[in-house]
Write an enzyme that holds these catalytic residues in place. Structure first.
Site, PDB file in Angstrom:
ATOM      1  N   CYS A  90      42.601  39.759  26.792  1.00 12.91           N
ATOM      2  CA  CYS A  90      41.860  40.403  25.708  1.00 12.91           C
ATOM      3  C   CYS A  90      40.395  40.512  26.122  1.00 12.91           C
ATOM      4  CB  CYS A  90      42.033  39.635  24.396  1.00 12.91           C
ATOM      5  SG  CYS A  90      41.370  37.960  24.425  1.00 12.91           S
ATOM      6  N   ARG A  91      39.482  40.280  25.219  1.00 16.08           N
ATOM      7  CA  ARG A  91      38.052  40.355  25.552  1.00 16.08           C
ATOM      8  C   ARG A  91      37.517  39.021  26.048  1.00 16.08           C
ATOM      9  NH1 ARG A  91      33.303  39.100  22.929  1.00 16.08           N
ATOM     10  NH2 ARG A  91      31.471  40.339  23.541  1.00 16.08           N
TER      11      ARG A  91
END
Length: 244
Positions: A90-91
């Site tokens: 993800c981030r």
């Protein structure tokens, strides 16, 4: 006495089974380990669980987008094989862990979570608009997939396809030749652009479920798609974006 023992054994087995379900999980690995796994020809898939806008701004090459918020009680359509090796990011690492656990709870068995793209040292690609799509005289915004079928479609440009209404939910027309495909059972939404049978372009203004290869998605509402496609056969034109 024997009956009491049998009841106790049954209760113990139930508790053991419930415990096994609760401990279904995933493996967290380093980004270096993930990069090494990406080099292997083992049928793995890279999954980005961020939002669409984050994905478009930059993602790991070859990653498919399955937002964490979209993972519910049913297996994602892009992940039909629960034994496939799945690499998840993800981030920053929070959503990847949440998504990995959700998938584990759904029965996926080869899950590897490797944190966030903020720490990624490898290549990052963006979803640049390399092709335009016109439906009739209207140019529409499209998010194209990053896969071999889209690359093969680019080789046919410029391309004009005569579409015909079918089933009250889609328009379909011939590409004129067969291109590479990777069909998977898919639940389509209005705006989805898919390849059918290797040589048919299909654009949806309703829903359907069949084996398709995803090509992209027209970023318009269902009402807007119905207005463009729901009133008769149309001609679509796909062209390369001019290089400035």
């Amino acid at each position: 006495m024997k009956r009491i023992i049998l009841i106790l054994l049954a209760a113990l087995l139930c508790l053991t089974g419930c415990s096994a379900e609760e401990t279904m999980t995933y493996q967290s690995i380093s980004q270096e380990e993930a990069a090494q796994k990406m080099l292997l020809d083992d049928g793995h898939i890279i999954v980005d669980v961020r939002r669409r806008d984050e994905y478009d701004a930059g993602h790991i090459p070859g990653a498919v987008l399955i937002p964490n918020e979209s993972i519910g009680t049913e297996p994602p359509e892009l992940l039909p094989d629960k034994d496939q090796i799945i690499l998840i990011y993800c981030r920053s690492g929070r959503r990847s862990k949440e998504a990995a656990q959700k998938l584990a709870n759904l029965g996926y068995s080869n899950l590897y979570e490797f944190g966030g793209i903020l720490d990624w040292k490898g290549e990052i690609t963006t979803a640049s608009p390399e092709m335009t799509l016109r439906i009739g005289e209207t140019e529409v915004p499209v998010t194209w997939e990053d896969n071999p079928s889209v690359e093969a479609l680019k080789a046919l440009l410029p391309l004009t396809v005569q579409l015909s209404m079918y089933g009250g939910f889609e328009q379909v027309g011939p590409l004129g030749q067969e291109i590479v495909r990777n069909d998977a059972q898919t639940r389509t939404e209005p705006g989805d652009i898919v390849l059918y049978s290797g040589d048919q372009l299909v654009i949806f203004y309703g829903n359907n479920s069949w084996a398709y290869t995803r090509l992209g998605h027209v970023d318009l509402t269902q009402e807007e798609m119905a207005g463009l496609l729901g009133h008769g056969d149309v001609t679509v034109t796909i062209a390369a974006v001019p290089v400035e």
